[in-house]
Design an enzyme around this catalytic site. Structure first.
Site, PDB file in Angstrom:
ATOM      1  N   HIS A  35       0.842  -1.209   0.000  1.00  9.26           N
ATOM      2  CA  HIS A  35       0.000   0.000   0.000  1.00  9.26           C
ATOM      3  C   HIS A  35       0.876   1.257   0.000  1.00  9.26           C
ATOM      4  CE1 HIS A  35      -3.044  -2.778   2.112  1.00  9.26           C
ATOM      5  NE2 HIS A  35      -3.586  -2.481   0.974  1.00  9.26           N
ATOM      6  N   LYS A  88     -15.985  -6.703   4.793  1.00  4.34           N
ATOM      7  CA  LYS A  88     -15.343  -7.998   4.964  1.00  4.34           C
ATOM      8  C   LYS A  88     -14.868  -8.130   6.402  1.00  4.34           C
ATOM      9  CE  LYS A  88     -10.900  -6.613   2.856  1.00  4.34           C
ATOM     10  NZ  LYS A  88     -10.052  -6.761   1.672  1.00  4.34           N
ATOM     11  N   ARG A 123      -1.955  -5.029  -8.769  1.00  5.97           N
ATOM     12  CA  ARG A 123      -0.791  -5.901  -8.562  1.00  5.97           C
ATOM     13  C   ARG A 123      -0.629  -6.891  -9.700  1.00  5.97           C
ATOM     14  NH1 ARG A 123      -3.016  -7.981  -3.082  1.00  5.97           N
ATOM     15  NH2 ARG A 123      -4.850  -7.607  -4.373  1.00  5.97           N
ATOM     16  N   SER A 137      -2.906  -8.131   2.548  1.00  7.44           N
ATOM     17  CA  SER A 137      -3.050  -8.059   4.004  1.00  7.44           C
ATOM     18  C   SER A 137      -3.344  -9.448   4.581  1.00  7.44           C
ATOM     19  CB  SER A 137      -4.153  -7.070   4.375  1.00  7.44           C
ATOM     20  OG  SER A 137      -3.807  -5.787   3.930  1.00  7.44           O
TER      21      SER A 137
HETATM   22  N1  COA Z   1      -0.093  -3.958  -2.126  1.00  8.88           N
HETATM   23  C1  COA Z   1      -0.443  -4.891  -1.257  1.00  8.88           C
HETATM   24  N2  COA Z   1      -1.693  -5.309  -1.077  1.00  8.88           N
HETATM   25  C2  COA Z   1      -2.618  -4.712  -1.801  1.00  8.88           C
HETATM   26  C3  COA Z   1      -2.344  -3.727  -2.723  1.00  8.88           C
HETATM   27  C4  COA Z   1      -1.001  -3.356  -2.875  1.00  8.88           C
HETATM   28  N3  COA Z   1      -0.629  -2.435  -3.759  1.00  8.88           N
HETATM   29  N4  COA Z   1      -3.473  -3.344  -3.303  1.00  8.88           N
HETATM   30  C5  COA Z   1      -4.438  -4.073  -2.755  1.00  8.88           C
HETATM   31  N5  COA Z   1      -3.916  -4.905  -1.858  1.00  8.88           N
HETATM   32  C6  COA Z   1      -4.644  -5.923  -1.123  1.00  8.88           C
HETATM   33  C7  COA Z   1      -5.089  -5.546   0.209  1.00  8.88           C
HETATM   34  O1  COA Z   1      -4.142  -5.861   1.176  1.00  8.88           O
HETATM   35  C8  COA Z   1      -6.311  -6.385   0.366  1.00  8.88           C
HETATM   36  O2  COA Z   1      -5.926  -7.703   0.696  1.00  8.88           O
HETATM   37  P1  COA Z   1      -6.869  -8.628   1.541  1.00  8.88           P
HETATM   38  O3  COA Z   1      -8.069  -8.878   0.679  1.00  8.88           O
HETATM   39  O4  COA Z   1      -6.023  -9.785   1.757  1.00  8.88           O
HETATM   40  O5  COA Z   1      -7.234  -7.862   2.789  1.00  8.88           O
HETATM   41  C9  COA Z   1      -6.889  -6.390  -1.032  1.00  8.88           C
HETATM   42  O6  COA Z   1      -5.814  -6.191  -1.878  1.00  8.88           O
HETATM   43  C10 COA Z   1      -7.863  -5.293  -1.314  1.00  8.88           C
HETATM   44  O7  COA Z   1      -7.823  -4.370  -0.259  1.00  8.88           O
HETATM   45  P2  COA Z   1      -7.961  -2.823  -0.319  1.00  8.88           P
HETATM   46  O8  COA Z   1      -7.135  -2.216  -1.370  1.00  8.88           O
HETATM   47  O9  COA Z   1      -7.838  -2.339   1.064  1.00  8.88           O
HETATM   48  O10 COA Z   1      -9.375  -2.658  -0.831  1.00  8.88           O
HETATM   49  P3  COA Z   1     -10.605  -3.282  -0.250  1.00  8.88           P
HETATM   50  O11 COA Z   1     -11.110  -4.090  -1.385  1.00  8.88           O
HETATM   51  O12 COA Z   1     -10.440  -3.955   1.028  1.00  8.88           O
HETATM   52  O13 COA Z   1     -11.405  -1.948   0.005  1.00  8.88           O
HETATM   53  C11 COA Z   1     -13.087  -0.346  -0.427  1.00  8.88           C
HETATM   54  C12 COA Z   1     -12.416  -1.646  -0.810  1.00  8.88           C
HETATM   55  C13 COA Z   1     -13.070  -0.059   1.048  1.00  8.88           C
HETATM   56  C14 COA Z   1     -12.379   0.776  -1.157  1.00  8.88           C
HETATM   57  C15 COA Z   1     -14.513  -0.541  -0.946  1.00  8.88           C
HETATM   58  O14 COA Z   1     -15.063  -1.673  -0.339  1.00  8.88           O
HETATM   59  C16 COA Z   1     -15.397   0.648  -0.673  1.00  8.88           C
HETATM   60  O15 COA Z   1     -15.351   1.606  -1.396  1.00  8.88           O
HETATM   61  N6  COA Z   1     -16.214   0.572   0.381  1.00  8.88           N
HETATM   62  C17 COA Z   1     -17.132   1.629   0.740  1.00  8.88           C
HETATM   63  C18 COA Z   1     -18.561   1.285   0.305  1.00  8.88           C
HETATM   64  C19 COA Z   1     -18.735   1.569  -1.154  1.00  8.88           C
HETATM   65  O16 COA Z   1     -18.683   2.679  -1.620  1.00  8.88           O
HETATM   66  N7  COA Z   1     -18.994   0.491  -1.892  1.00  8.88           N
HETATM   67  C20 COA Z   1     -19.179   0.556  -3.304  1.00  8.88           C
HETATM   68  C21 COA Z   1     -17.877   0.493  -4.005  1.00  8.88           C
HETATM   69  S1  COA Z   1     -18.152   0.551  -5.754  1.00  8.88           S
END
Ligand code: COA
Length: 166
Positions: free
Chosen positions: A19, A43, A94, A132
């Protein structure tokens, strides 16, 4: 609406070096970057929202990123982005496997706010395998996570799994 402001959202459970790589790339392009930690990322999480936000702030301090703000948010990301005046939404890619989910989110967010542009930044190759979940698994079994996360996150993971006895 401010073309200079970018929002970098995620669950950050916890924030990793992967990140940070994306965040640092965003800082090169946008004068103002706001890290937005989802209170309810839809989640199951290890760390509660306040802890995840606290860890992001701790990491920003650790790397001297005084220019970056970290905030928590509830509800729709597109709405929150509007309240802080962000025009760009940063997501890291990624590998090809990220694409389908990211495309779906980007298109949904565009429908919710046509003025909010999703900007994809490519992760550094050495971080492409990081997630993560993977890091939590390594920590759960007592492995060394220090190559993958900043120090305060490594400490928090150690404490979390020590106190849970897992
Ligand atoms: N390096 C390392 N890990 C990375 C990464 C990077 N460059 N980019 C993504 N990841 C990983 C994260 O660690 C995470 O891993 P995990 O699934 O093992 O926990 C995964 O990829 C995705 O995580 P993250 O980037 O934190 O995104 P998310 O999918 O958890 O978060 C939100 C998504 C919070 C942005 C989304 O759910 C959201 O917008 N929520 C609000 C409600 C909403 O508006 N919903 C409609 C969306 S259209």
């Amino acid at each position: 609406m401010d073309a200079a402001t970018a929002i970098y959202p995620g669950s950050f459970d916890p924030i990793t070096n992967g990140h940070l790589d994306i965040l640092n790339r965003a800082r090169e392009v946008f004068p103002r970057v706001v890290v937005a930690v989802a209170n309810d990322p839809g989640k199951a999480v290890l760390f509660p929202a306040e802890t995840r936000l606290g860890l992001v702030r701790c990491v920003l301090k650790e790397i001297g990123a005084d220019d970056v703000e970290a905030v928590g948010f509830d509800g729709l990301l597109a709405e929150f982005a509007r309240t802080i005046g962000a025009r760009a939404l940063i997501r890291g890619l990624r590998a090809v496997t990220d694409f389908e989910y990211e495309l779906q989110m980007a298109l949904a967010n565009r429908r919710l706010d046509p003025d909010l542009e999703t900007v994809f930044l490519m992760a550094e190759a050495r971080h492409c395998f990081l997630s993560s979940s993977l890091i939590k698994e390594v920590a759960r079994y007592g492995g060394d996570v220090s190559p993958f996360v900043p120090r305060c996150v490594a400490d928090a993971l150690r404490d979390a799994f020590r106190s849970s006895g897992c």
